[in-house]
Design an enzyme around this catalytic site. Structure first.
Site, PDB file in Angstrom:
ATOM      1  N   GLU A 161       0.797  -1.230   0.000  1.00  0.00           N
ATOM      2  CA  GLU A 161       0.000   0.000   0.000  1.00  0.00           C
ATOM      3  C   GLU A 161       0.832   1.283   0.000  1.00  0.00           C
ATOM      4  OE1 GLU A 161      -2.720  -0.520   3.271  1.00  0.00           O
ATOM      5  OE2 GLU A 161      -3.583  -2.341   2.407  1.00  0.00           O
ATOM      6  N   ASN A 202       2.050  -4.712  -3.337  1.00  0.00           N
ATOM      7  CA  ASN A 202       0.642  -5.061  -3.136  1.00  0.00           C
ATOM      8  C   ASN A 202      -0.129  -3.806  -2.751  1.00  0.00           C
ATOM      9  OD1 ASN A 202      -1.355  -7.245  -2.792  1.00  0.00           O
ATOM     10  ND2 ASN A 202      -1.287  -6.738  -0.615  1.00  0.00           N
ATOM     11  N   HIS A 238     -10.417  -5.830  -2.484  1.00  0.00           N
ATOM     12  CA  HIS A 238     -11.471  -5.697  -1.470  1.00  0.00           C
ATOM     13  C   HIS A 238     -12.601  -4.914  -2.144  1.00  0.00           C
ATOM     14  CE1 HIS A 238      -9.043  -7.369   1.695  1.00  0.00           C
ATOM     15  NE2 HIS A 238      -8.085  -6.488   1.464  1.00  0.00           N
ATOM     16  N   GLU A 266      -6.239 -10.438  -2.079  1.00  0.00           N
ATOM     17  CA  GLU A 266      -7.033 -10.308  -0.851  1.00  0.00           C
ATOM     18  C   GLU A 266      -8.527 -10.197  -1.165  1.00  0.00           C
ATOM     19  OE1 GLU A 266      -5.504  -7.259   1.780  1.00  0.00           O
ATOM     20  OE2 GLU A 266      -3.437  -7.613   1.141  1.00  0.00           O
TER      21      GLU A 266
END
Length: 451
Positions: A161, A202, A238, A266
């Site tokens: 992130e 990621n 997400h 994820e």
């Protein structure tokens, strides 16, 4: 668990007794048992993974994790705050447990995560560091953690992130202390610690083409041009119900065209609670679209769901009023999303013949304040790998105790799902759940649906 309860009134004892005969209800068609997701994924050359909690890897949770997935990501166990809560004092217990479980079940492990702005130990975030000190802390942490599992982990989310929504760099301990090149430094340190592991950046909200994903794209392109070790990009995914980006496959392909792998790392798809059949149908379509987009791109290595059961999902705590985001419900029953994933991976879509599996509701005994009932689930011409029986009471009956099932009652609606030991109903076989219940006034026999 909240037990189911049902009842017959004393005033209608005679009519209730007359109803003691069983009512046979044909269940709606249910999916035939597919091969486990991991087998379907293997056949496609893909990873089908799940994030896990180490302490839960027993019983039904452990059985499903081992059976359905060929890869695991520690949900929290490898984050810096977990492994070194106090400087120089380490706790590897849960991380070691997950790696050992994966190795015992022929699964690869995705290390998550080495350098992040969140879930760091307080001694690190509250410290005052020079650039040289911060650089050494990061290098040492990577060398220690990656080195501990050298040769045992397939992949690492090295940097997590790094971007804001507008594509600028997130202001973090690392960026503010070391500049944007902390990313290249972290990747280089990870390569030195384990030359065989695949190294990823990621992030979330980078699934479709947009400012944030383009910033990530430009970073990866620059790192490749500079010769910095970077093997892949993780798209967290997400997602919100009905909002799978239309440019998902295009975005996966453009990263692949840079010469790196892509993984959905994820995946969960949350909805406003309560769930209903329409939402679950949409969720299934969304899961199928995401997995299908990955299957369509050769360098998309696979998909990891962020927890496979709603009972282990982070969503309700983070997004109040939302949830039901994973492929299994809280009672470990596969939802339509599970079957959609299987279909996207090339699984069958066949369904057993109508009437192949049925549910029989009966009252076996009763007295002035309560009764005992049962539901028998039987299959002929099909088989079930899990089941859920539901019905709605029409006269205020309340379940007080249940066995051979996990049951809950909300108002008049009753839902029972299989226990860990009786989910399988073979062709020609049956299982029975039982319950005690209270009643008052009357006890009409409900219609049972089987899913």
């Amino acid at each position: 668990m909240r037990s189911l309860r049902t009842g017959l009134s004393l005033a209608s004892l005679l009519s209730g007794v007359a109803m003691l005969g069983a009512l046979l209800v044909t269940a709606p068609a249910t999916h035939a048992a597919d091969a486990p997701l991991r087998d379907l994924a293997d056949a496609k050359g893909k990873v089908m993974g799940t994030a896990v909690t180490g302490s839960k890897l027993t019983g039904t949770y452990g059985e499903i994790a081992a059976r359905e997935f060929n890869a695991m990501t520690p949900g929290n166990a490898m984050k810096w705050g977990s492994v070194e809560p106090t400087r120089g004092s380490f706790n590897w217990a849960e991380a070691d447990q997950i790696v050992a479980f994966a190795e015992a079940h022929g699964q690869q492990v995705r290390g998550h995560t080495l350098v992040w702005h969140s879930q760091n130990p307080s001694w690190l975030t509250n410290g005052t560091w020079t650039a040289a000190q911060l650089s050494q802390l990061m290098n040492d942490h990577i060398a220690l953690e990656v080195g501990r599992y050298k040769g045992r982990l397939a992949t690492w989310d090295v940097v997590n992130e790094p971007f804001n929504e507008d594509g600028t760099y997130r202001q973090t301990l690392w960026y503010n202390g070391l500049g944007a090149d902390y990313i290249a430094q972290a990747l280089t340190a990870a390569r030195a610690a384990d030359p065989a592991a695949k190294l990823y950046i990621n992030d979330y909200n980078v699934e479709g083409v947009g400012a944030k994903s383009t910033a990530l794209y430009n970073l990866v392109k620059s790192l490749k041009e500079r010769g910095v070790p970077i093997d892949g990009v993780g798209l967290q995914a997400h997602l919100i119900l009905g909002q799978v980006p239309s440019t998902l496959q295009q975005n996966i392909q453009r990263f692949a065209d840079l010469g790196v792998d892509v993984a959905i790392t994820e995946l969960d798809i949350r909805m406003q609670l309560p769930s209903d059949s329409a939402k679950l149908t949409q969720q299934a379509a969304d899961y199928k679209a995401v997995v299908g987009a990955c299957v369509a791109v050769a360098r998309c290595v696979g998909v990891t769901v962020w927890g496979f059961t709603d009972s282990d999902s982070w969503i309700p705590d983070t997004f109040p009023g939302q949830g039901a985001a994973t492929p299994y419900d809280e009672n470990y029953a596969p939802k339509p999303a599970y079957h959609a994933i299987a279909e996207a991976l090339g699984g069958t879509t066949s369904e057993p013949p109508t009437g192949a599996c049925t549910a029989t509701y009966s009252v076996t005994s009763q007295w002035n304040s309560g009764f005992t009932g049962q539901v028998r689930i039987a299959c002929s011409g099909a088989a079930l790998s899990s089941w859920k029986a539901g019905w709605t009471y029409g006269a205020g009956q309340q379940i007080t105790q249940a066995w051979n099932a996990t049951c809950a009652q909300t108002g008049t609606a009753v839902s029972c799902s299989n226990a860990s030991y009786n989910g399988t109903v073979p062709d020609g076989g049956s299982v029975t759940l039982g319950f005690n219940a209270s009643w008052s006034g009357s006890n009409p026999v409900p219609v049972v649906t089987l899913g």
